[in-house]
Design a protein around this motif. Structure first.
Motif, PDB file in Angstrom:
ATOM      1  N   ASN A 133      16.594 -11.873   7.316  1.00 11.31           N
ATOM      2  CA  ASN A 133      16.693 -10.902   8.429  1.00 11.31           C
ATOM      3  C   ASN A 133      15.485  -9.981   8.453  1.00 11.31           C
ATOM      4  O   ASN A 133      14.897  -9.713   9.499  1.00 11.31           O
ATOM      5  N   LEU A 134      15.117  -9.484   7.270  1.00  5.55           N
ATOM      6  CA  LEU A 134      13.968  -8.583   7.182  1.00  5.55           C
ATOM      7  C   LEU A 134      12.706  -9.309   7.645  1.00  5.55           C
ATOM      8  O   LEU A 134      11.887  -8.757   8.399  1.00  5.55           O
ATOM      9  N   VAL A 135      12.548 -10.542   7.200  1.00  6.20           N
ATOM     10  CA  VAL A 135      11.348 -11.298   7.560  1.00  6.20           C
ATOM     11  C   VAL A 135      11.265 -11.496   9.078  1.00  6.20           C
ATOM     12  O   VAL A 135      10.181 -11.392   9.664  1.00  6.20           O
ATOM     13  N   ASN A 136      12.389 -11.747   9.713  1.00  7.52           N
ATOM     14  CA  ASN A 136      12.366 -11.889  11.187  1.00  7.52           C
ATOM     15  C   ASN A 136      11.862 -10.611  11.844  1.00  7.52           C
ATOM     16  O   ASN A 136      11.078 -10.658  12.790  1.00  7.52           O
ATOM     17  N   GLU A 137      12.297  -9.460  11.320  1.00  3.64           N
ATOM     18  CA  GLU A 137      11.832  -8.173  11.881  1.00  3.64           C
ATOM     19  C   GLU A 137      10.330  -7.995  11.677  1.00  3.64           C
ATOM     20  O   GLU A 137       9.609  -7.595  12.592  1.00  3.64           O
ATOM     21  N   ILE A 138       9.885  -8.296  10.473  1.00  5.82           N
ATOM     22  CA  ILE A 138       8.449  -8.116  10.167  1.00  5.82           C
ATOM     23  C   ILE A 138       7.614  -9.060  11.031  1.00  5.82           C
ATOM     24  O   ILE A 138       6.589  -8.661  11.597  1.00  5.82           O
ATOM     25  N   LEU A 139       8.106 -10.299  11.163  1.00  2.37           N
ATOM     26  CA  LEU A 139       7.389 -11.307  11.968  1.00  2.37           C
ATOM     27  C   LEU A 139       7.198 -10.832  13.402  1.00  2.37           C
ATOM     28  O   LEU A 139       6.096 -10.920  13.963  1.00  2.37           O
ATOM     29  N   SER A 140       8.271 -10.301  13.986  1.00  3.41           N
ATOM     30  CA  SER A 140       8.172  -9.927  15.407  1.00  3.41           C
ATOM     31  C   SER A 140       7.265  -8.705  15.585  1.00  3.41           C
ATOM     32  O   SER A 140       6.653  -8.537  16.631  1.00  3.41           O
ATOM     33  N   LYS A 141       7.147  -7.859  14.577  1.00  5.19           N
ATOM     34  CA  LYS A 141       6.304  -6.662  14.710  1.00  5.19           C
ATOM     35  C   LYS A 141       4.865  -6.878  14.289  1.00  5.19           C
ATOM     36  O   LYS A 141       3.931  -6.391  14.916  1.00  5.19           O
ATOM     37  N   TYR A 142       4.676  -7.598  13.186  1.00  2.00           N
ATOM     38  CA  TYR A 142       3.326  -7.676  12.593  1.00  2.00           C
ATOM     39  C   TYR A 142       2.765  -9.091  12.476  1.00  2.00           C
ATOM     40  O   TYR A 142       1.628  -9.276  12.065  1.00  2.00           O
ATOM     41  N   GLY A 143       3.588 -10.107  12.785  1.00  2.00           N
ATOM     42  CA  GLY A 143       3.108 -11.492  12.672  1.00  2.00           C
ATOM     43  C   GLY A 143       3.047 -11.950  11.226  1.00  2.00           C
ATOM     44  O   GLY A 143       3.583 -11.285  10.330  1.00  2.00           O
ATOM     45  N   LYS A 144       2.390 -13.096  11.013  1.00  2.00           N
ATOM     46  CA  LYS A 144       2.382 -13.706   9.669  1.00  2.00           C
ATOM     47  C   LYS A 144       1.384 -13.023   8.736  1.00  2.00           C
ATOM     48  O   LYS A 144       0.441 -12.365   9.190  1.00  2.00           O
ATOM     49  N   MET A 145       1.577 -13.216   7.445  1.00  3.35           N
ATOM     50  CA  MET A 145       0.753 -12.552   6.420  1.00  3.35           C
ATOM     51  C   MET A 145      -0.223 -13.552   5.773  1.00  3.35           C
ATOM     52  O   MET A 145       0.102 -14.723   5.601  1.00  3.35           O
ATOM     53  N   ASP A 146      -1.385 -13.036   5.396  1.00  2.00           N
ATOM     54  CA  ASP A 146      -2.372 -13.884   4.711  1.00  2.00           C
ATOM     55  C   ASP A 146      -2.045 -14.002   3.219  1.00  2.00           C
ATOM     56  O   ASP A 146      -2.292 -15.032   2.602  1.00  2.00           O
ATOM     57  N   ILE A 147      -1.551 -12.894   2.679  1.00  3.10           N
ATOM     58  CA  ILE A 147      -1.163 -12.899   1.259  1.00  3.10           C
ATOM     59  C   ILE A 147       0.231 -12.293   1.149  1.00  3.10           C
ATOM     60  O   ILE A 147       0.511 -11.234   1.718  1.00  3.10           O
ATOM     61  N   ILE A 148       1.089 -12.976   0.430  1.00  2.00           N
ATOM     62  CA  ILE A 148       2.362 -12.370   0.022  1.00  2.00           C
ATOM     63  C   ILE A 148       2.315 -12.311  -1.504  1.00  2.00           C
ATOM     64  O   ILE A 148       2.076 -13.325  -2.166  1.00  2.00           O
ATOM     65  N   TYR A 149       2.482 -11.099  -2.027  1.00  2.33           N
ATOM     66  CA  TYR A 149       2.359 -10.895  -3.468  1.00  2.33           C
ATOM     67  C   TYR A 149       3.665 -10.308  -4.005  1.00  2.33           C
ATOM     68  O   TYR A 149       4.320  -9.498  -3.324  1.00  2.33           O
ATOM     69  N   ALA A 150       4.026 -10.719  -5.196  1.00  7.59           N
ATOM     70  CA  ALA A 150       5.221 -10.148  -5.844  1.00  7.59           C
ATOM     71  C   ALA A 150       5.007 -10.175  -7.350  1.00  7.59           C
ATOM     72  O   ALA A 150       4.622 -11.211  -7.905  1.00  7.59           O
ATOM     73  N   ALA A 151       5.211  -9.056  -8.007  1.00  4.52           N
ATOM     74  CA  ALA A 151       5.081  -9.010  -9.471  1.00  4.52           C
ATOM     75  C   ALA A 151       6.423  -8.593 -10.065  1.00  4.52           C
ATOM     76  O   ALA A 151       6.967  -7.547  -9.701  1.00  4.52           O
ATOM     77  N   ASN A 152       6.940  -9.413 -10.933  1.00  3.79           N
ATOM     78  CA  ASN A 152       8.225  -9.135 -11.582  1.00  3.79           C
ATOM     79  C   ASN A 152       9.285  -8.820 -10.565  1.00  3.79           C
ATOM     80  O   ASN A 152      10.034  -7.858 -10.699  1.00  3.79           O
ATOM     81  N   CYS A 153       9.330  -9.608  -9.536  1.00  3.53           N
ATOM     82  CA  CYS A 153      10.293  -9.354  -8.471  1.00  3.53           C
ATOM     83  C   CYS A 153      11.026 -10.626  -8.038  1.00  3.53           C
ATOM     84  O   CYS A 153      12.247 -10.608  -7.907  1.00  3.53           O
TER      85      CYS A 153
END
Ligand code: TYD
Length: 388
Positions: A133-153
């Motif tokens: 759900n969150l990703v759908n919101e982010i997609l509609s506002k900001y489009g796709k990401m070049d880097i997705i990073y996650a540390a210890n998550c």
């Protein structure tokens, strides 16, 4: 497919829930299980995420010089990829994201205390859990990401399949997912059973990640071994086979090595479990043999909370625990209620210090030369119980 519990660490409190005297605690049964089809090692019972990650969340990455340096280094690597949009899942206190301009970076952090810090610094920060759900919101506002990073998550997310699908949906065709988590291989090698605690829904092997990522059209391109958090792996994965990041030989090396070490076999984990039962007996008998001495705990880590509770170590053995994190000070170790005090130089009457923060052994031993010179000794259970 069969899922088998190989280790049971008994009744445990929420590990990062440092309490004040008289405060109520939630207990649960902590066990780890192996899935012979996916090769994934996960907790036998997941704890409600709202009980773990909330506005009083205690762990703060920037408290550690090692981690601050670590995030600066990976930020420099990522800058070379020249991303125009970057998103971090589980931004904590911004130790990583503050290396990027707020114009380029988006934070996702369910703990309000930290998410608000990022907002105040001008970043777009979602005080939310990572899901579709969150990703759908982010997609509609900001489009796709070049880097997705996650540390210890990523290892904190019980619904790992959904979270990887969410990554796939938000990643640019030429984007890169970079994530790092404690390594199952290192946990087995080091006998560091305290990596198993409520927040670590899974302890990843490359073998399991390879399958999970492939199910979402993500392919591992490169793997790096990291020394942080008691031995971690950093994975670079992409969607598109033609991505500029080419597959290097680290991937096959890791996979072969893990197969050699039996990380796809239940028996490996049963042997590990037997080693851990012995570790408990050894630690208690070591503490019994020096019971007349003054012993403290060094570092109120979540990992040490598991050890204290599994081995039933209370203030009959450990006078108090010292820690540099203000939000943990003047509180109690969950479950066993050993007091935590503000770190100052180790007092002259102290003979031994149990290394709760064993993952910072080098940094701590260097810092505590005075204690060592006057005969003070550290105790650790990693890779086996001993006086250092
Ligand atoms: P961390 O290793 O992140 O452990 P976990 O993920 O198991 O919670 O936390 C390290 C803890 O140790 C943190 O509370 C700070 C403390 N610490 C000290 O008190 N002194 C030190 O010199 C170091 C390196 C850490």
């Amino acid at each position: 497919m069969s899922i088998t519990e190989f280790l049971n660490l008994g009744r445990q409190p929420i590990a990062n829930n440092f309490i004040k005297n008289g405060e109520k605690e939630l207990f649960f049964n902590l066990g780890a299980s192996f899935n012979d089809e996916t090769n994934l090692v996960s907790l036998s019972n997941f704890v409600d995420k709202n009980k773990l990650f909330h506005d009083q969340y205690a762990y703060s990455s920037s408290m550690s010089i090692t981690m601050k340096k670590h995030f600066k280094q990976i930020a420099e690597i990522i800058k070379k990829f020249n991303p125009s949009k970057i998103l971090e899942i589980g931004s904590n206190d911004g130790a990583f994201l503050f290396n990027f301009s707020p114009k380029k970076a988006i934070a996702v952090e369910p703990c309000g205390n930290f998410s608000n810090l990022l907002k105040k610094a001008g970043y777009i920060s979602y005080t939310r859990f990572w899901d579709l759900n969150l990703v759908n919101e982010i997609l509609s506002k900001y489009g796709k990401m070049d880097i997705i990073y996650a540390a210890n998550c990523m290892c904190h997310i019980p619904e790992i399949e959904e979270s990887l699908l969410a990554v796939k949906n938000l990643l640019n065709d030429n984007g890169i997912l970079i994530f790092e988590d404690p390594s199952l291989e290192e946990m087995i090698k080091r006998g560091s059973y305290d990596q198993i605690y409520d927040e670590h829904a899974h302890i990843f092997s490359i073998l399991s990640l390879n399958k999970l990522l492939n199910n979402n059209n993500l392919e591992i391109r490169k793997i790096e071994k990291l020394s942080v958090h008691g031995g971690s792996n950093r994975i670079y994965a992409t969607l598109n086979k033609n991505n500029f990041l080419k597959k290097d030989n680290s991937v096959d090396k890791f996979i072969k090595n893990e197969e050699l070490n039996g990380l796809n076999k239940l028996n490996t984990f049963i042997e590990f479990s037997n080693k851990i039962k012995k570790s408990k007996i050894d630690l208690i008998s070591l503490l019994d043999s020096i019971k007349d001495k003054n012993i403290i705990g060094y570092g109120a880590t979540s990992k040490s909370v598991v050890v204290y509770n599994y081995c039933k170590i209370k203030d009959n053995y450990i006078n108090y625990v010292v820690d540099t994190t203000p939000s943990k000070q003047n509180k109690l170790i969950p479950g066993v209620h050993i007091p935590i005090i503000k770190y100052t130089k180790i007092k002259n009457n102290i003979n031994y210090a149990f290394l709760g923060a064993w993952n910072y052994e080098k940094e701590i031993l260097k810092k505590e030369q005075d204690f060592i010179k006057r005969g003070g000794r550290f105790i650790t259970h990693v890779p086996y119980v001993r006086i250092i």
